[in-house]
Scaffold this motif. Structure first.
Motif, short mmCIF file in Angstrom:
data_model
loop_
_atom_site.label_atom_id
_atom_site.label_comp_id
_atom_site.label_asym_id
_atom_site.label_seq_id
_atom_site.Cartn_x
_atom_site.Cartn_y
_atom_site.Cartn_z
N ILE A 60 -3.87 -3.84 10.52
CA ILE A 60 -2.86 -3.38 9.57
C ILE A 60 -2.14 -2.19 10.19
CG2 ILE A 60 -4.70 -2.08 8.42
CD1 ILE A 60 -3.10 -2.18 5.87
N ARG A 61 -0.81 -2.20 10.08
CA ARG A 61 -0.03 -1.11 10.65
C ARG A 61 -0.41 0.22 9.99
NH1 ARG A 61 5.73 -4.10 9.92
NH2 ARG A 61 5.14 -3.49 7.80
N LYS A 62 -0.42 1.28 10.79
CA LYS A 62 -0.82 2.60 10.29
C LYS A 62 0.00 3.02 9.09
CE LYS A 62 -1.77 7.29 11.90
NZ LYS A 62 -1.74 8.21 13.07
N LYS A 63 1.30 2.73 9.12
CA LYS A 63 2.18 3.15 8.04
C LYS A 63 1.91 2.41 6.73
CE LYS A 63 6.09 0.03 8.91
NZ LYS A 63 7.55 -0.04 9.16
N ASP A 64 1.15 1.30 6.81
CA ASP A 64 0.88 0.51 5.61
C ASP A 64 -0.42 0.88 4.91
OD1 ASP A 64 3.23 -1.01 5.76
OD2 ASP A 64 2.35 -2.35 7.25
N HIS A 65 -1.15 1.83 5.47
CA HIS A 65 -2.40 2.24 4.82
C HIS A 65 -2.13 2.82 3.43
CE1 HIS A 65 -5.46 2.27 8.30
NE2 HIS A 65 -4.43 1.50 8.63
N LYS A 66 -1.05 3.58 3.29
CA LYS A 66 -0.72 4.15 1.98
C LYS A 66 -0.45 3.06 0.96
CE LYS A 66 1.16 8.64 3.43
NZ LYS A 66 2.36 9.51 3.43
N LYS A 67 0.20 1.98 1.40
CA LYS A 67 0.47 0.87 0.49
C LYS A 67 -0.83 0.18 0.08
CE LYS A 67 5.11 -0.20 2.24
NZ LYS A 67 5.95 -1.24 2.91
N ALA A 68 -1.75 0.02 1.03
CA ALA A 68 -3.03 -0.60 0.73
C ALA A 68 -3.80 0.23 -0.30
CB ALA A 68 -3.85 -0.77 2.01
N ILE A 69 -3.74 1.54 -0.16
CA ILE A 69 -4.39 2.43 -1.12
C ILE A 69 -3.79 2.22 -2.52
CG2 ILE A 69 -4.68 4.85 -1.82
CD1 ILE A 69 -4.83 5.48 1.25
N GLN A 70 -2.47 2.07 -2.57
CA GLN A 70 -1.82 1.84 -3.87
C GLN A 70 -2.18 0.48 -4.44
OE1 GLN A 70 -0.14 4.50 -5.25
NE2 GLN A 70 -0.37 3.25 -7.08
N PHE A 71 -2.33 -0.53 -3.56
CA PHE A 71 -2.78 -1.85 -4.03
C PHE A 71 -4.13 -1.71 -4.74
CE2 PHE A 71 -0.69 -4.36 -0.28
CZ PHE A 71 0.56 -3.99 -0.72
N ALA A 72 -5.02 -0.93 -4.13
CA ALA A 72 -6.35 -0.74 -4.70
C ALA A 72 -6.27 -0.01 -6.04
CB ALA A 72 -7.24 0.03 -3.73
N ILE A 73 -5.49 1.05 -6.09
CA ILE A 73 -5.34 1.84 -7.33
C ILE A 73 -4.81 0.97 -8.46
CG2 ILE A 73 -4.02 3.69 -8.42
CD1 ILE A 73 -4.25 5.23 -5.76
N ASP A 74 -3.77 0.18 -8.16
CA ASP A 74 -3.13 -0.65 -9.20
C ASP A 74 -3.97 -1.88 -9.52
OD1 ASP A 74 -1.04 1.15 -9.21
OD2 ASP A 74 0.22 -0.03 -7.87
N GLY A 75 -4.40 -2.60 -8.49
CA GLY A 75 -5.09 -3.87 -8.71
C GLY A 75 -6.48 -3.71 -9.30
#
Length: 205
Positions: free
Chosen positions: A9-24
Motif C-alpha cells: 500500500i502506498r505510504k500516502k494511503d495509510h491515512k485513508k486506510a485508517i479512515q476506512f477502519a474508523i468508518d467501517g
C-alpha cells in the motif's frame, strides 16, 4: 475504471486506510472525542500492519480502493517500524490505565473464542483487516481481495474476528463458518454498549 491488485500500500494511503477502519468498524461508537478517535484509528492500523505477512491493496486506476491484511504462519512480516511499534505499546498502556476493565473485555472474549476454536482446529493464519473504500462506487472490491488472498493461500485454514458493528454478513456468504459467538457489554464510562463478537473460520480450497 481499471482495478489492479498490488502487494503493498502506498505510504500516502495509510491515512485513508485508517479512515476506512474508523468508518467501517464504527469506532466513533466507542469515543465521544475526535482526538482520541483518531489516536485509536492509528493504533488499530499500526497494530494490524505490524502483524501482516500479506498486504494486498486494490487500486481503481490510481485511487486507493481497498486493502486486506493477514498474518500467516511461516511467512515473513511485510512491515517493520520501531516508532509505530512503540506507538502501539504506548497506546495499549494508556488504554488499560484509562479504560481499565473495559479495555480488555473485547480482547478477553476473542481469546476465549480462540481457545475453544483451537480445541478442534489448527489454523494457519488470521485475516486481521479487510476494507473497501466507501467513496468508490464499484462493487466486489472486498470479494476481489479475498479471492486473491485465497488464491495465494490454498490449503490453509484461516480465521478472523469481527462483531455486529461491522458487516459480518459478508463472511456468511463467502464460505466462512461462524465458529464462535459471544455477547459482551462494553462499559465506556459515559455509556454502556451491547456487542456481539464472532470468530469466523474457513479452509481454503
Amino acid at each position: 475504471m481499471e482495478l489492479r491488485i498490488t502487494e503493498n500500500i502506498r505510504k500516502k494511503d495509510h491515512k485513508k486506510a485508517i479512515q476506512f477502519a474508523i468508518d467501517g468498524m464504527h469506532f466513533h461508537w466507542y469515543f465521544n472525542n475526535n482526538f482520541f478517535l483518531n489516536l485509536y484509528g492509528k493504533y488499530f492500523w499500526y497494530s494490524e500492519m505490524l502483524k501482516a505477512t500479506q498486504i494486498l491493496a486494490v487500486y481503481a486506476d490510481e485511487e486507493f480502493a481497498g486493502v486486506l491484511l493477514a498474518g500467516v504462519k511461516g511467512e515473513k512480516r511485510k512491515y517493520h517500524s520501531f516508532w509505530k511499534s512503540l506507538y502501539v505499546k504506548a497506546f495499549e498502556a494508556m488504554q488499560h490505565l484509562l479504560a481499565k476493565d473495559s479495555a480488555g473485555e473485547y480482547e478477553r472474549v476473542n481469546n476465549e473464542m480462540f481457545e475453544d476454536y483451537c480445541k478442534k482446529n489448527n489454523p494457519d493464519g488470521e485475516i486481521v483487516f479487510l476494507a473497501a473504500n466507501p467513496d468508490i462506487k464499484i462493487k466486489g472490491i472486498g470479494t476481489m481481495l479475498l479471492e486473491e488472498f485465497e488464491r495465494r493461500e490454498k490449503g490453509k485454514k484461516v480465521y478472523l474476528y469481527t462483531d455486529d458493528a461491522c458487516t459480518y454478513q459478508f463472511y456468511d456468504h463467502r464460505g466462512f463458518e461462524r465458529a464462535g459467538e459471544k455477547d459482551i457489554v462494553m462499559d465506556l464510562g459515559y455509556k454502556k454498549m451491547n456487542l456481539k463478537c464472532f470468530l469466523y473460520s474457513k479452509e481454503i480450497k
